[in-house]
Design an enzyme around this catalytic site. Structure first.
Site, PDB file in Angstrom:
ATOM      1  N   ARG A  30       0.811  -1.223   0.000  1.00 16.84           N
ATOM      2  CA  ARG A  30       0.000   0.000   0.000  1.00 16.84           C
ATOM      3  C   ARG A  30       0.845   1.274   0.000  1.00 16.84           C
ATOM      4  O   ARG A  30       0.344   2.362  -0.243  1.00 16.84           O
ATOM      5  CB  ARG A  30      -0.959  -0.024   1.210  1.00 16.84           C
ATOM      6  CG  ARG A  30      -2.063  -1.057   1.066  1.00 16.84           C
ATOM      7  CD  ARG A  30      -2.709  -1.416   2.391  1.00 16.84           C
ATOM      8  NE  ARG A  30      -1.917  -2.381   3.157  1.00 16.84           N
ATOM      9  CZ  ARG A  30      -2.287  -2.925   4.322  1.00 16.84           C
ATOM     10  NH1 ARG A  30      -3.444  -2.587   4.863  1.00 16.84           N
ATOM     11  NH2 ARG A  30      -1.518  -3.793   4.943  1.00 16.84           N
ATOM     12  N   GLY A  93       1.708 -14.526   5.486  1.00 16.41           N
ATOM     13  CA  GLY A  93       0.851 -13.981   6.532  1.00 16.41           C
ATOM     14  C   GLY A  93       1.510 -13.945   7.905  1.00 16.41           C
ATOM     15  O   GLY A  93       2.539 -14.570   8.145  1.00 16.41           O
ATOM     16  N   GLY A 116       6.467  -4.758  12.693  1.00 17.69           N
ATOM     17  CA  GLY A 116       7.586  -3.860  12.417  1.00 17.69           C
ATOM     18  C   GLY A 116       7.137  -2.504  11.907  1.00 17.69           C
ATOM     19  O   GLY A 116       7.960  -1.605  11.715  1.00 17.69           O
ATOM     20  N   ARG A 348      30.222  23.139   4.581  1.00 20.69           N
ATOM     21  CA  ARG A 348      30.254  21.743   4.144  1.00 20.69           C
ATOM     22  C   ARG A 348      31.125  20.932   5.107  1.00 20.69           C
ATOM     23  O   ARG A 348      31.795  21.502   5.956  1.00 20.69           O
ATOM     24  CB  ARG A 348      30.725  21.690   2.696  1.00 20.69           C
ATOM     25  CG  ARG A 348      29.645  22.248   1.740  1.00 20.69           C
ATOM     26  CD  ARG A 348      30.184  22.515   0.360  1.00 20.69           C
ATOM     27  NE  ARG A 348      30.834  21.338  -0.178  1.00 20.69           N
ATOM     28  CZ  ARG A 348      31.714  21.372  -1.184  1.00 20.69           C
ATOM     29  NH1 ARG A 348      32.058  22.535  -1.728  1.00 20.69           N
ATOM     30  NH2 ARG A 348      32.253  20.269  -1.632  1.00 20.69           N
ATOM     31  N   TYR A 381      34.396  31.675  -1.400  1.00 19.34           N
ATOM     32  CA  TYR A 381      34.537  30.226  -1.325  1.00 19.34           C
ATOM     33  C   TYR A 381      35.870  29.929  -0.652  1.00 19.34           C
ATOM     34  O   TYR A 381      36.929  30.338  -1.143  1.00 19.34           O
ATOM     35  CB  TYR A 381      34.504  29.558  -2.713  1.00 19.34           C
ATOM     36  CG  TYR A 381      34.896  28.100  -2.590  1.00 19.34           C
ATOM     37  CD1 TYR A 381      34.066  27.218  -1.911  1.00 19.34           C
ATOM     38  CD2 TYR A 381      36.105  27.620  -3.072  1.00 19.34           C
ATOM     39  CE1 TYR A 381      34.423  25.883  -1.719  1.00 19.34           C
ATOM     40  CE2 TYR A 381      36.483  26.294  -2.887  1.00 19.34           C
ATOM     41  CZ  TYR A 381      35.628  25.434  -2.208  1.00 19.34           C
ATOM     42  OH  TYR A 381      35.991  24.124  -2.007  1.00 19.34           O
ATOM     43  N   ALA A 438      43.671  44.118  -2.998  1.00 18.46           N
ATOM     44  CA  ALA A 438      42.394  43.742  -3.603  1.00 18.46           C
ATOM     45  C   ALA A 438      42.585  43.336  -5.058  1.00 18.46           C
ATOM     46  O   ALA A 438      43.430  43.889  -5.764  1.00 18.46           O
ATOM     47  CB  ALA A 438      41.416  44.907  -3.507  1.00 18.46           C
TER      48      ALA A 438
END
Ligand code: UD1
Ligand code: MG
Length: 487
Positions: A30, A93, A116, A348, A381, A438
């Site tokens: 089901r 069954g 279960g 991460r 990053y 920079a």
């Protein structure tokens, strides 16, 4: 209490005359899934793992699981709990499942059977069922529940106040029996000397040609044996998961329990119904969790933290007084005390942000250490990098850790200043106190206290722009004249 008295109580509690049998062989048709039913998750664990965990404190003689569909995968979940598995192939069954497990059950006097797929059951409820069974000298004792909507479940046909005549499966209910609202949870305690002969008489009298364990109840009753029913105090505990909607309902219950546990231990949760917390998560006093947060896996959050809306934190450890601004994703990382991260920061695995550091918006860290009080405030990053203490990494700084073949490390010392929009091509080291101008592309190490500058030199051309404008204006007058001439 004397040692002896204590020993006596322990014996009563250990259930060494009880084997537990978990029925976990079914496919779960089901659910319409390629995954076996008992491996579906709710409340952050597979269904069958919840069931085993509820059994463990009973300290039974042994725990056995009947497996069949995806047997190896199911067995792998159960193995760490020391469960014995028995293969049922094909699955004919719930009664057939018991017959298959006969050898493993051996000479256990009592067997507690659990489906279960009903993961909300609590240890205390099972303990009460066993005690009722033993005290009542019953052949079978059934955990039942009274449900407003009993559809989908087998129904309990009572004989007298305390005893049961039969369990009628939904497909076999007569129209009057449809009114019965006491259901079979499929959790039972059996006296095996009585169950085995009764089960031997059960025939597969149903459209699936299965041997139903439920049919053994009327056989026992016909033999004059005692079948008791214990109504679960909390009907929720009996809920089985046959459909996706059942799974969602059970998940909701687990999540609510977990949130209540944290709130009871001093955590504020706003709009709690929107917050998802896995069972092993902990959080300290006066931490505030805003709406739509997910705390997953083995995440540990310290005291007085604020986890703002939309953040997802997985298997990570946060110190005290940490602020996670909205919409951060943190995985397998450490965030020490006093850190402020986000909004929209991503850590991460194997990232470690040390005390008082600041990770700003649209910053991605991977396998990197950010030292005490250092700042990576905007659009960066940072991968395979170690940053020392009190360094400032300018907006848009990128570590080029990958050359298309291998990953390389970047080392940034203490009190370093990296100018905005710099590219650090790894492997590369920036010494303590160094500056990077920079917009530099840094390919060589920068010594301590030095300035690294690596960009085209600027040239200003006086009057160039004004001259350009004059030329453009003259050009457009010429074209207008030319067009008018043509008309
Ligand atoms: C079963 C009961 C029903 C009860 C309901 C409670 C029967 C016939 N019916 O129905 O009275 O109200 O549970 O949730 O027992 N399984 C096996 N081997 C098999 C068949 C099933 O191991 O051959 C396992 C399944 O994996 C599942 C459990 O037994 O974990 C129950 O089976 P399921 O098909 O869910 O039975 P229900 O229709 O829910
Ligand atoms: Mg079921």
């Amino acid at each position: 209490m004397s040692k002896h008295a204590c020993h006596g109580t322990m014996l009563a509690m250990t259930n060494k005359d009880v084997a537990i049998l978990i029925l976990a062989a079914g496919k779960g048709t089901r659910l319409k899934s390629s995954l076996a039913k008992v491996l579906h998750t709710a409340g952050g664990r597979s269904l069958v793992e919840h069931v085993v965990r509820a059994c463990e404190p009973l300290r039974a003689k042994k725990i056995i699981a009947v497996v069949g569909h995806q047997a190896e995968k199911v067995a792998a979940v159960l193995e760490p709990f020391g469960v014995t598995t028995v293969l049922q192939q094909p699955q004919n069954g719930t009664g057939h499942a018991l017959l298959v497990a006969k050898g493993a059950i051996g000479n256990a006097k009592y067997v507690v059977v659990l489906p279960g797929d009903a993961p909300l059951v609590r240890t205390e409820t099972l303990r009460a069922l066993i005690n009722k069974h033993k005290k009542g000298n019953a052949a079978a004792s059934i955990l039942t529940a009274v449900l407003a909507d009993p559809s989908g479940y087998g129904r309990i046909l009572r004989k007298s106040g305390d005893t049961v005549a039969a369990i009628i499966e939904e497909s076999q209910l007569t129209p009057e029996q449809r009114e019965l609202n006491e259901i079979n949870s499929s959790m039972y305690s059996f006296t095996m000397a009585k169950l085995w002969p009764a089960l031997a008489q059960v025939k597969p009298n149903n459209k699936h040609r299965e041997i139903y364990l439920t049919d053994a109840i009327s056989v026992l009753n016909a033999k004059g044996e005692t079948v008791l029913a214990e109504i679960a105090e909390n009907a929720q505990e009996t809920l089985g998961c046959n459909t996706r909607a059942d799974l969602a309902g059970v998940d909701r219950a687990f999540r609510e329990w977990k949130r209540d546990e944290l709130m009871n231990s001093g955590v504020t949760i706003q709009l709690p119904e929107t917050v998802l917390i896995d069972p092993e998560v902990s959080a300290g006093e006066d931490t505030v969790i805003e709406p739509c947060v997910q705390l997953l896996g083995k995440t540990k959050v310290g005291a007085r933290c604020v986890i703002k809306t939309g953040s997802v934190i997985h298997d990570s450890v946060l110190g005290d007084n940490v602020t996670i601004e909205p919409h951060c994703v943190i995985t397998k990382s450490r965030v020490d005390s006093g850190v402020v991260a986000g909004p929209f920061a991503r850590m991460r695995p194997e990232s470690h942000v040390k005390d008082g550091a600041r990770i700003g918006n649209f910053v991605e860290l991977k396998k990197s250490v950010v030292g005490e009080g250092s700042k990576v405030p905007h659009l960066s990053y940072i991968g395979d990098t170690r940053i020392g203490a009190k360094s400032n990494i300018g907006a848009g700084t990128i570590t080029c850790n990958y050359d298309g073949f291998a990953k390389h490390p970047t080392a940034i010392g203490n009190k370093v200043f990296i100018g905005s929009d710099s590219v650090l091509v790894a492997p590369v080291r920036i010494g303590d106190g160094a500056y990077v101008a920079a917009g530099s592309v840094i390919t060589d190490n920068v010594p301590s206290d030095a300035l690294g500058i690596a960009r085209g030199r600027q040239a200003n051309k006086p009057g160039w722009a004004a001259k350009k404008r004059r030329e453009m204006a003259a050009g457009s007058k010429d074209t207008k004249k030319a067009k008018q001439h043509h008309r």
